[in-house]
Design a protein around this motif. Structure first.
Motif, PDB file in Angstrom:
ATOM      1  N   VAL A 138     -25.695  -1.229 -35.087  1.00  0.00           N
ATOM      2  CA  VAL A 138     -24.793  -2.116 -34.335  1.00  0.00           C
ATOM      3  C   VAL A 138     -24.681  -3.423 -35.113  1.00  0.00           C
ATOM      4  O   VAL A 138     -25.497  -4.326 -34.974  1.00  0.00           O
ATOM      5  N   ALA A 139     -23.665  -3.498 -35.943  1.00  0.00           N
ATOM      6  CA  ALA A 139     -23.568  -4.604 -36.900  1.00  0.00           C
ATOM      7  C   ALA A 139     -23.512  -5.973 -36.229  1.00  0.00           C
ATOM      8  O   ALA A 139     -24.120  -6.925 -36.688  1.00  0.00           O
ATOM      9  N   ASP A 140     -22.755  -6.069 -35.125  1.00  0.00           N
ATOM     10  CA  ASP A 140     -22.565  -7.394 -34.515  1.00  0.00           C
ATOM     11  C   ASP A 140     -23.487  -7.621 -33.314  1.00  0.00           C
ATOM     12  O   ASP A 140     -23.160  -8.359 -32.397  1.00  0.00           O
ATOM     13  N   LEU A 141     -24.637  -6.987 -33.338  1.00  0.00           N
ATOM     14  CA  LEU A 141     -25.561  -7.089 -32.199  1.00  0.00           C
ATOM     15  C   LEU A 141     -25.983  -8.533 -31.934  1.00  0.00           C
ATOM     16  O   LEU A 141     -26.459  -9.214 -32.825  1.00  0.00           O
ATOM     17  N   GLU A 142     -25.783  -8.966 -30.703  1.00  0.00           N
ATOM     18  CA  GLU A 142     -26.274 -10.281 -30.295  1.00  0.00           C
ATOM     19  C   GLU A 142     -27.708 -10.086 -29.837  1.00  0.00           C
ATOM     20  O   GLU A 142     -28.025  -9.068 -29.222  1.00  0.00           O
ATOM     21  N   VAL A 143     -28.568 -11.047 -30.128  1.00  0.00           N
ATOM     22  CA  VAL A 143     -29.958 -10.916 -29.687  1.00  0.00           C
ATOM     23  C   VAL A 143     -29.984 -10.752 -28.184  1.00  0.00           C
ATOM     24  O   VAL A 143     -29.388 -11.551 -27.459  1.00  0.00           O
ATOM     25  N   SER A 144     -30.612  -9.702 -27.679  1.00  0.00           N
ATOM     26  CA  SER A 144     -30.618  -9.533 -26.229  1.00  0.00           C
ATOM     27  C   SER A 144     -31.831  -8.792 -25.723  1.00  0.00           C
ATOM     28  O   SER A 144     -32.482  -8.040 -26.448  1.00  0.00           O
ATOM     29  N   ASP A 145     -32.102  -9.046 -24.461  1.00  0.00           N
ATOM     30  CA  ASP A 145     -33.187  -8.389 -23.756  1.00  0.00           C
ATOM     31  C   ASP A 145     -32.928  -6.883 -23.739  1.00  0.00           C
ATOM     32  O   ASP A 145     -31.799  -6.439 -23.518  1.00  0.00           O
ATOM     33  N   ILE A 146     -33.987  -6.109 -23.958  1.00  0.00           N
ATOM     34  CA  ILE A 146     -33.802  -4.664 -24.101  1.00  0.00           C
ATOM     35  C   ILE A 146     -33.258  -4.013 -22.813  1.00  0.00           C
ATOM     36  O   ILE A 146     -32.454  -3.072 -22.882  1.00  0.00           O
ATOM     37  N   ASP A 147     -33.652  -4.527 -21.654  1.00  0.00           N
ATOM     38  CA  ASP A 147     -33.163  -3.953 -20.389  1.00  0.00           C
ATOM     39  C   ASP A 147     -31.650  -4.148 -20.264  1.00  0.00           C
ATOM     40  O   ASP A 147     -30.913  -3.226 -19.892  1.00  0.00           O
ATOM     41  N   LYS A 148     -31.214  -5.363 -20.611  1.00  0.00           N
ATOM     42  CA  LYS A 148     -29.774  -5.661 -20.522  1.00  0.00           C
ATOM     43  C   LYS A 148     -28.989  -4.806 -21.510  1.00  0.00           C
ATOM     44  O   LYS A 148     -27.896  -4.320 -21.204  1.00  0.00           O
ATOM     45  N   LEU A 149     -29.573  -4.628 -22.692  1.00  0.00           N
ATOM     46  CA  LEU A 149     -28.901  -3.857 -23.734  1.00  0.00           C
ATOM     47  C   LEU A 149     -28.763  -2.385 -23.321  1.00  0.00           C
ATOM     48  O   LEU A 149     -27.729  -1.758 -23.537  1.00  0.00           O
ATOM     49  N   ALA A 150     -29.826  -1.856 -22.689  1.00  0.00           N
ATOM     50  CA  ALA A 150     -29.785  -0.463 -22.233  1.00  0.00           C
ATOM     51  C   ALA A 150     -28.692  -0.296 -21.172  1.00  0.00           C
ATOM     52  O   ALA A 150     -27.960   0.701 -21.168  1.00  0.00           O
ATOM     53  N   LYS A 151     -28.573  -1.302 -20.309  1.00  0.00           N
ATOM     54  CA  LYS A 151     -27.523  -1.254 -19.279  1.00  0.00           C
ATOM     55  C   LYS A 151     -26.140  -1.241 -19.917  1.00  0.00           C
ATOM     56  O   LYS A 151     -25.250  -0.485 -19.543  1.00  0.00           O
ATOM     57  N   LYS A 152     -26.007  -2.114 -20.904  1.00  0.00           N
ATOM     58  CA  LYS A 152     -24.717  -2.231 -21.609  1.00  0.00           C
ATOM     59  C   LYS A 152     -24.344  -0.895 -22.281  1.00  0.00           C
ATOM     60  O   LYS A 152     -23.181  -0.492 -22.276  1.00  0.00           O
ATOM     61  N   PHE A 153     -25.350  -0.241 -22.853  1.00  0.00           N
ATOM     62  CA  PHE A 153     -25.099   1.037 -23.539  1.00  0.00           C
ATOM     63  C   PHE A 153     -25.136   2.228 -22.573  1.00  0.00           C
ATOM     64  O   PHE A 153     -25.025   3.374 -22.991  1.00  0.00           O
ATOM     65  N   LYS A 154     -25.375   1.923 -21.287  1.00  0.00           N
ATOM     66  CA  LYS A 154     -25.437   2.937 -20.222  1.00  0.00           C
ATOM     67  C   LYS A 154     -26.395   4.068 -20.586  1.00  0.00           C
ATOM     68  O   LYS A 154     -26.053   5.260 -20.552  1.00  0.00           O
ATOM     69  N   CYS A 155     -27.625   3.704 -20.952  1.00  0.00           N
ATOM     70  CA  CYS A 155     -28.631   4.727 -21.288  1.00  0.00           C
ATOM     71  C   CYS A 155     -30.024   4.214 -20.936  1.00  0.00           C
ATOM     72  O   CYS A 155     -30.181   3.058 -20.546  1.00  0.00           O
ATOM     73  N   THR A 156     -31.027   5.085 -21.064  1.00  0.00           N
ATOM     74  CA  THR A 156     -32.401   4.650 -20.813  1.00  0.00           C
ATOM     75  C   THR A 156     -32.883   3.871 -22.041  1.00  0.00           C
ATOM     76  O   THR A 156     -32.273   3.919 -23.109  1.00  0.00           O
ATOM     77  N   ILE A 157     -34.018   3.207 -21.870  1.00  0.00           N
ATOM     78  CA  ILE A 157     -34.550   2.422 -22.989  1.00  0.00           C
ATOM     79  C   ILE A 157     -34.936   3.342 -24.154  1.00  0.00           C
ATOM     80  O   ILE A 157     -34.636   3.046 -25.315  1.00  0.00           O
ATOM     81  N   ASP A 158     -35.554   4.486 -23.840  1.00  0.00           N
ATOM     82  CA  ASP A 158     -35.909   5.442 -24.896  1.00  0.00           C
ATOM     83  C   ASP A 158     -34.680   5.907 -25.678  1.00  0.00           C
ATOM     84  O   ASP A 158     -34.696   5.985 -26.904  1.00  0.00           O
ATOM     85  N   GLU A 159     -33.626   6.187 -24.937  1.00  0.00           N
ATOM     86  CA  GLU A 159     -32.379   6.615 -25.604  1.00  0.00           C
ATOM     87  C   GLU A 159     -31.818   5.497 -26.481  1.00  0.00           C
ATOM     88  O   GLU A 159     -31.340   5.737 -27.588  1.00  0.00           O
ATOM     89  N   LEU A 160     -31.920   4.294 -25.953  1.00  0.00           N
ATOM     90  CA  LEU A 160     -31.408   3.137 -26.706  1.00  0.00           C
ATOM     91  C   LEU A 160     -32.152   2.988 -28.037  1.00  0.00           C
ATOM     92  O   LEU A 160     -31.539   2.801 -29.081  1.00  0.00           O
ATOM     93  N   VAL A 161     -33.478   3.104 -27.977  1.00  0.00           N
ATOM     94  CA  VAL A 161     -34.288   2.944 -29.189  1.00  0.00           C
ATOM     95  C   VAL A 161     -33.829   3.955 -30.240  1.00  0.00           C
ATOM     96  O   VAL A 161     -33.677   3.612 -31.414  1.00  0.00           O
TER      97      VAL A 161
END
Ligand SMILES: [Zn+2]
Length: 496
Positions: free
Chosen positions: A323-346
């Motif tokens: 994700v080239a333009d990733l803004e620094v963000s809390d992992i929970d918020k990022l998982a929500k944004k990507f509509k997936c679990t944290i494990d899936e996000l990783v």
């Protein structure tokens, strides 16, 4: 000849030995300190010749009235292997008063590495594939000598680099006898060419399956070359105590000087364990050379890996190759944004980096105050939004932990970041203000020195650093680098 390069006058000297401060003047000529004298003197001896002070000329005079003059700081735990070529001013470090960096920590070193396949975590922390261009330490050293930076560099050999190239990327097992012999050969050659020791990153996928026997066999190579063994241990959380015991055993059986890297108690359920680990370390120190370093923060930072996410209270994702333009963000918020679990996000955004909030102040205070704990930033310079330790570590120890919290005197703080480190890593004639020693110096205001880098704004330089001198050349002054590249490649020489 009555002319010398520099006079630093009226400074308060804290010489790095841990001894009390005193007022004096320092004369530098070339890359060395050639005289230290107080204001009662009217003449001084330089190289057995007596000079009247009134007859001496100096090309430059620095007035250090009411400032501390100390040896340049030694960052014993860095990942600056590639950064010295990317930003030759090394502003992130010289702005803190650091004049020497030990690179090649946590099992990863840019050299020696002769491998073109995919690399496992945490090797990508060193940079992308183009960075892996040094099949041996000699080629690394040559490139640095052709294009030096403003700091001195010393290089450990990473165990994970040995594994990946010898085992051809098949790292999910212990190495065979043949493979260990090949690794020993590469390591020995690295030591001959100027590496100062071996580092491990046993907590990471690249080395996690290496049994203790593999490490002991490799560490045994070090003794002949007075090499040092530094270790990011197998576990800094639930099995922390077991890992400290494993480290003590490796040091003892291989009979090598050993440093526990960035000692910490990770994860809420492990808070308080430093009482036990420091007791173990204190006991072991009576029988073997064992030391430790730490950074002054309660959050860590490395690649984004599931088992590190699980034990942290809070995780900030700081970069991702996907994700080239990733803004620094809390992992929970990022998982929500990507509509997936944290494990899936990783999995989805790997390789990626993160900051993990997972330590307790009390453990940190105990570890950093421990007799002889050295300071290492563990900063990750390749990270666009790094942990603030990259720009703040050393002024934070001086301003927060010494001046404000009074955990130790300024003299002791400086010892932890200068002579203790030079002595442990075998950096000859560094880390002390002493006649005949290299002129690596920092002049700072003891009332003002403090870190300003934060988790939100990590690239902010510290306050209170006036002038930084590396090998007799000013590399930082008036809040900016001078872009003079006076750094040298340091090979280890044991004191004992
Ligand atoms: Zn590490």
């Amino acid at each position: 000849m009555n002319e010398f390069d520099y006079l630093i006058k009226n400074g308060i000297i804290i010489d790095g030995s841990g001894n009390d401060r005193y007022e004096a003047n320092i004369v530098i000529n070339g890359n060395k300190i050639i005289s230290i004298f107080d204001n009662s003197k009217t003449s001084i001896y330089i190289k057995n010749k007596n000079y009247n002070l009134a007859d001496l000329n100096f090309k430059n005079v620095i007035d250090a009235t009411s400032k501390i003059v100390s040896p340049g700081f030694i960052d014993v735990h860095t990942h600056d292997d590639q950064n010295i070529f990317v930003d030759r001013s090394m502003s992130c470090k010289i702005s803190q008063g650091v004049t020497t960096c030990i690179a090649g920590n946590c099992g990863i070193s840019l050299a020696p590495f002769d491998f073109s396949g995919n690399v496992p975590a945490p090797i990508p922390l060193l940079g992308d594939k183009n960075a892996y261009r040094f099949p041996n330490v000699k080629s690394y050293k040559n490139e640095f000598q052709k294009q030096p930076s403003s700091i001195n560099i010393s290089l450990l050999t990473g165990h994970s680099m040995l594994r990946v190239q010898v085992m051809n990327g098949e790292i999910n097992r212990g190495a065979t006898k043949d493979e260990i012999n090949k690794m020993k050969e590469i390591l020995e050659n690295a030591l001959i060419e100027g590496s100062i020791g071996l580092s491990t990153g046993l907590a990471y996928p690249a080395a996690n399956d290496a049994p203790i026997e593999e490490i002991i066999e490799l560490a045994k190579v070090l003794k002949k070359y007075n090499g040092i063994f530094t270790t990011h241990m197998r576990n800094e959380g639930d099995n922390l105590v077991e890992s400290v015991n494993e480290t003590i055993k490796i040091g003892k059986l291989a009979d090598v000087r050993t440093v526990i890297s960035h000692h910490k108690c990770a994860g809420r359920s492990n808070w308080g364990k430093s009482k036990e680990t420091l007791k173990l370390i204190k006991e072991a120190k009576k029988k073997q050379h064992l030391d430790l370093d730490c950074y002054p923060y309660t959050a860590s930072s490395t690649m984004l890996l599931k088992h590190f996410v699980e034990r942290a209270d809070k995780v900030l994702v700081t970069w991702s190759d996907k994700v080239a333009d990733l803004e620094v963000s809390d992992i929970d918020k990022l998982a929500k944004k990507f509509k997936c679990t944290i494990d899936e996000l990783v999995e989805k955004i790997y390789p990626a980096g993160a900051i993990y909030f997972q330590m307790d102040d009390e453990d940190l205070n105990r570890i950093i105050s421990f007799d002889g704990t050295m300071i290492g930033s563990d900063g990750l310079p390749g990270d666009k939004h790094p942990h603030p330790r990259l720009w703040g570590t050393f002024p934070r120890v001086l301003g927060k932990y010494s001046r404000e919290m009074k955990l130790f005197s300024l003299e002791e703080a400086i010892y932890k970041m200068t002579f203790k480190s030079a002595k442990t890593f075998g950096l000859e004639k560094r880390g002390l203000i002493k006649k005949g020693y290299f002129a690596d110096l920092v002049i700072f205001d003891p009332k003002k020195i403090i870190d300003k880098a934060t988790y939100e704004k990590p690239l902010t330089p510290a306050l209170g650093i006036d002038t930084v001198i590396n090998n007799g050349q000013i590399v930082w002054q008036s809040k900016k680098p001078t872009n003079i590249y006076s750094g040298v490649f340091l090979e280890g020489k044991s004191f004992s």
